[in-house]
Design a protein around this motif. Structure first.
Motif, PDB file in Angstrom:
ATOM      1  N   ARG A 291     -89.633  16.013  13.110  1.00 15.15           N
ATOM      2  CA  ARG A 291     -88.383  15.387  13.560  1.00 15.15           C
ATOM      3  C   ARG A 291     -87.325  15.334  12.468  1.00 15.15           C
ATOM      4  NH1 ARG A 291     -88.446  10.831  17.515  1.00 15.15           N
ATOM      5  NH2 ARG A 291     -90.305  10.973  18.785  1.00 15.15           N
ATOM      6  N   VAL A 292     -87.770  14.972  11.255  1.00 12.38           N
ATOM      7  CA  VAL A 292     -86.836  14.822  10.143  1.00 12.38           C
ATOM      8  C   VAL A 292     -86.222  16.178   9.776  1.00 12.38           C
ATOM      9  CG1 VAL A 292     -86.656  14.153   7.707  1.00 12.38           C
ATOM     10  CG2 VAL A 292     -88.075  12.814   9.279  1.00 12.38           C
ATOM     11  N   GLN A 293     -87.080  17.195   9.712  1.00 11.96           N
ATOM     12  CA  GLN A 293     -86.583  18.543   9.384  1.00 11.96           C
ATOM     13  C   GLN A 293     -85.600  19.038  10.435  1.00 11.96           C
ATOM     14  OE1 GLN A 293     -90.462  20.340   9.269  1.00 11.96           O
ATOM     15  NE2 GLN A 293     -90.549  20.366   7.039  1.00 11.96           N
ATOM     16  N   PHE A 294     -85.897  18.724  11.703  1.00 12.05           N
ATOM     17  CA  PHE A 294     -84.997  19.213  12.744  1.00 12.05           C
ATOM     18  C   PHE A 294     -83.639  18.522  12.669  1.00 12.05           C
ATOM     19  CE2 PHE A 294     -82.901  19.923  16.698  1.00 12.05           C
ATOM     20  CZ  PHE A 294     -83.173  21.258  16.957  1.00 12.05           C
ATOM     21  N   SER A 295     -83.647  17.242  12.391  1.00 15.99           N
ATOM     22  CA  SER A 295     -82.351  16.559  12.365  1.00 15.99           C
ATOM     23  C   SER A 295     -81.530  17.011  11.143  1.00 15.99           C
ATOM     24  CB  SER A 295     -82.517  15.044  12.468  1.00 15.99           C
ATOM     25  OG  SER A 295     -82.640  14.472  11.216  1.00 15.99           O
ATOM     26  N   ALA A 296     -82.209  17.404  10.060  1.00 21.15           N
ATOM     27  CA  ALA A 296     -81.490  17.965   8.901  1.00 21.15           C
ATOM     28  C   ALA A 296     -80.857  19.305   9.264  1.00 21.15           C
ATOM     29  CB  ALA A 296     -82.453  18.125   7.724  1.00 21.15           C
ATOM     30  N   LEU A 297     -81.590  20.101  10.033  1.00 19.78           N
ATOM     31  CA  LEU A 297     -81.093  21.400  10.489  1.00 19.78           C
ATOM     32  C   LEU A 297     -79.839  21.206  11.357  1.00 19.78           C
ATOM     33  CD1 LEU A 297     -82.192  24.467  10.638  1.00 19.78           C
ATOM     34  CD2 LEU A 297     -82.940  23.838  12.929  1.00 19.78           C
ATOM     35  N   ALA A 298     -79.935  20.261  12.292  1.00 21.73           N
ATOM     36  CA  ALA A 298     -78.817  19.978  13.189  1.00 21.73           C
ATOM     37  C   ALA A 298     -77.586  19.533  12.402  1.00 21.73           C
ATOM     38  CB  ALA A 298     -79.226  18.908  14.205  1.00 21.73           C
ATOM     39  N   ARG A 299     -77.824  18.680  11.428  1.00 19.68           N
ATOM     40  CA  ARG A 299     -76.721  18.166  10.588  1.00 19.68           C
ATOM     41  C   ARG A 299     -75.959  19.279   9.899  1.00 19.68           C
ATOM     42  NH1 ARG A 299     -74.366  13.810   8.707  1.00 19.68           N
ATOM     43  NH2 ARG A 299     -74.679  12.319  10.361  1.00 19.68           N
ATOM     44  N   GLU A 300     -76.720  20.256   9.404  1.00 19.93           N
ATOM     45  CA  GLU A 300     -76.067  21.398   8.736  1.00 19.93           C
ATOM     46  C   GLU A 300     -75.165  22.151   9.688  1.00 19.93           C
ATOM     47  OE1 GLU A 300     -78.368  24.135   6.260  1.00 19.93           O
ATOM     48  OE2 GLU A 300     -79.725  22.458   5.871  1.00 19.93           O
ATOM     49  N   ALA A 301     -75.446  22.046  10.978  1.00 21.71           N
ATOM     50  CA  ALA A 301     -74.625  22.724  11.985  1.00 21.71           C
ATOM     51  C   ALA A 301     -73.543  21.794  12.534  1.00 21.71           C
ATOM     52  CB  ALA A 301     -75.513  23.241  13.115  1.00 21.71           C
ATOM     53  N   GLY A 302     -73.376  20.629  11.911  1.00 26.63           N
ATOM     54  CA  GLY A 302     -72.352  19.689  12.365  1.00 26.63           C
ATOM     55  C   GLY A 302     -72.761  18.918  13.607  1.00 26.63           C
ATOM     56  N   LEU A 303     -74.070  18.706  13.767  1.00 25.34           N
ATOM     57  CA  LEU A 303     -74.574  18.023  14.958  1.00 25.34           C
ATOM     58  C   LEU A 303     -75.431  16.812  14.596  1.00 25.34           C
ATOM     59  CD1 LEU A 303     -75.587  21.286  16.822  1.00 25.34           C
ATOM     60  CD2 LEU A 303     -73.935  19.619  17.727  1.00 25.34           C
ATOM     61  N   ASP A 304     -75.318  15.767  15.412  1.00 21.96           N
ATOM     62  CA  ASP A 304     -76.168  14.594  15.281  1.00 21.96           C
ATOM     63  C   ASP A 304     -77.223  14.607  16.374  1.00 21.96           C
ATOM     64  OD1 ASP A 304     -75.550  12.926  13.185  1.00 21.96           O
ATOM     65  OD2 ASP A 304     -73.848  12.001  14.240  1.00 21.96           O
ATOM     66  N   VAL A 305     -78.433  14.183  16.018  1.00 18.05           N
ATOM     67  CA  VAL A 305     -79.458  13.995  17.052  1.00 18.05           C
ATOM     68  C   VAL A 305     -79.196  12.629  17.678  1.00 18.05           C
ATOM     69  CG1 VAL A 305     -81.924  13.731  17.493  1.00 18.05           C
ATOM     70  CG2 VAL A 305     -81.133  15.391  15.781  1.00 18.05           C
ATOM     71  N   ILE A 306     -78.860  12.602  18.976  1.00 16.46           N
ATOM     72  CA  ILE A 306     -78.599  11.291  19.570  1.00 16.46           C
ATOM     73  C   ILE A 306     -79.766  10.777  20.394  1.00 16.46           C
ATOM     74  CG2 ILE A 306     -76.087  11.293  19.403  1.00 16.46           C
ATOM     75  CD1 ILE A 306     -75.891  12.284  22.174  1.00 16.46           C
TER      76      ILE A 306
END
Ligand code: TRP
Length: 324
Positions: A291-306
């Motif tokens: 989960r943590v790795q995925f949310s870091a990936l999303a962040r790099e793309a300008g996205l938040d996990v909501i």
């Protein structure tokens, strides 16, 4: 309104008109180590074999994701309200999408984007019959390259980009970030992304999923060489390559390979390709994130996990993302 342009630049993609596909194949087969782009898997037979993989007992991904979507998506979709435009890059047979379409408030539209024309058109036709109140807009395109979204006649109030199947894991990290950013642009400022991502787990379970007892994944992998033979005039001996799919811990991924069982020479497009005994063609990677790795990936793309939806055993996740 002008049509949306989605653009991602992929480091390994060669972009020439005409012989582009053959160029891409030769670039991979003459590289060190050798590789082929996974998109070449999906000719007609490849798309059918892929659907068969999704039904395999060892392949828990599709079943688990479908169960998660069936439980969570109906109320989520209803809450999004009418005027939704659903966009799916790599829609295949659109099987999971039906769960979303069943709960969509009309008017609504669905843009399905796939590289396999016959598969795409068959799916679009079936959906038009099943969902006459939803405008179905098929686009035959390689979603890793720029493509245009048709306007259609149904105005879109909001957008949801659907990217299930852990396809995001089939890209290298940089590519995955670029792809998520492209989908963020497709969704627009107030849009949402619903992305299916398989989670890290025991290598035993992962290796079983990609090395099924019935050998369907092996047939799917080897079909790539059969396709090069009949579409690009290559002379691969299909009996002289084997499917391998080990878990590579340092990279947190399953790697799919076609390994040469002897020293041999193969011809394609006037080029000779030499293989050592045991040399491989790398055909696919299936990265697994926690989960943590995925949310870091999303962040790099300008996205938040909501929100994150998972099954009880946390085998698979469906991630709801929004622009930061
Ligand atoms: N994205 C899925 C996964 O990583 C499905 C998939 C893509 C796949 N390519 C594959 C499954 C090749 C088996 C073999 O599992």
């Amino acid at each position: 309104m002008s049509p949306n342009r989605a653009a991602v630049s992929f480091t390994r993609a060669a972009a020439h008109a005409g012989d582009r596909l053959l160029d891409e194949i030769l670039a991979g087969l003459t590289a060190q180590p050798k590789f082929l782009y996974p998109k070449f898997f999906y000719d007609e037979r490849g798309s059918i074999l892929f659907d068969a993989i999704c039904e395999l007992p060892e392949y828990y991904l599709t079943r688990t994701e479908t169960a998660i979507l069936s439980e969570r998506a109906p109320s989520f979709m209803r809450a999004l309200g009418p005027g939704l435009r659903l966009i799916e890059p790599g829609s295949g047979s659109s099987a999971k999408t039906r769960i979303l379409l069943d709960a969509m408030q009309t008017p609504a539209s669905y843009v399905c984007v796939d590289i396999s024309r016959s598969h795409l058109m068959a799916a679009a036709q079936a959906l038009t019959a099943r969902y006459p109140q939803v405008e179905i807009l098929p686009v035959c395109a390689d979603f890793t390259q720029p493509f245009e979204i048709p306007e259609g006649t149904t105005p879109a109030q909001s957008r949801l980009v659907f990217f299930p199947g852990s396809t995001i894991g089939n890209f290298d990290r940089d590519e995955a970030v670029a792809l998520l950013a492209m989908m963020r642009d497709l969704a627009g400022m107030d849009g949402r992304l619903l992305v299916g991502a398989d989670l890290r787990k025991s290598p035993r379970i992962l290796e079983a999923a990609y090395n099924d007892a019935a050998g369907v994944t092996a047939s799917f992998n080897l079909n790539l060489l059969a396709r090069l033979n009949h579409e690009f005039g290559a002379d691969f001996d299909l009996d002289a390559f084997v499917h391998r799919a080990p878990w590579v811990e340092e990279e947190s991924r399953i790697e799919m390979h076609l390994v040469s069982t002897r020293r041999q020479t193969v011809h394609i497009g006037g080029t000779e390709i030499g293989f050592e005994d045991g040399e491989s063609i790398w055909t696919e990677s299936c990265h697994k994130y926690d989960r943590v790795q995925f949310s870091a990936l999303a962040r790099e793309a300008g996205l938040d996990v909501i929100d994150v939806w998972t099954d009880r055993e946390e085998r698979f996740s469906v991630q709801l993302l929004a622009t930061i």
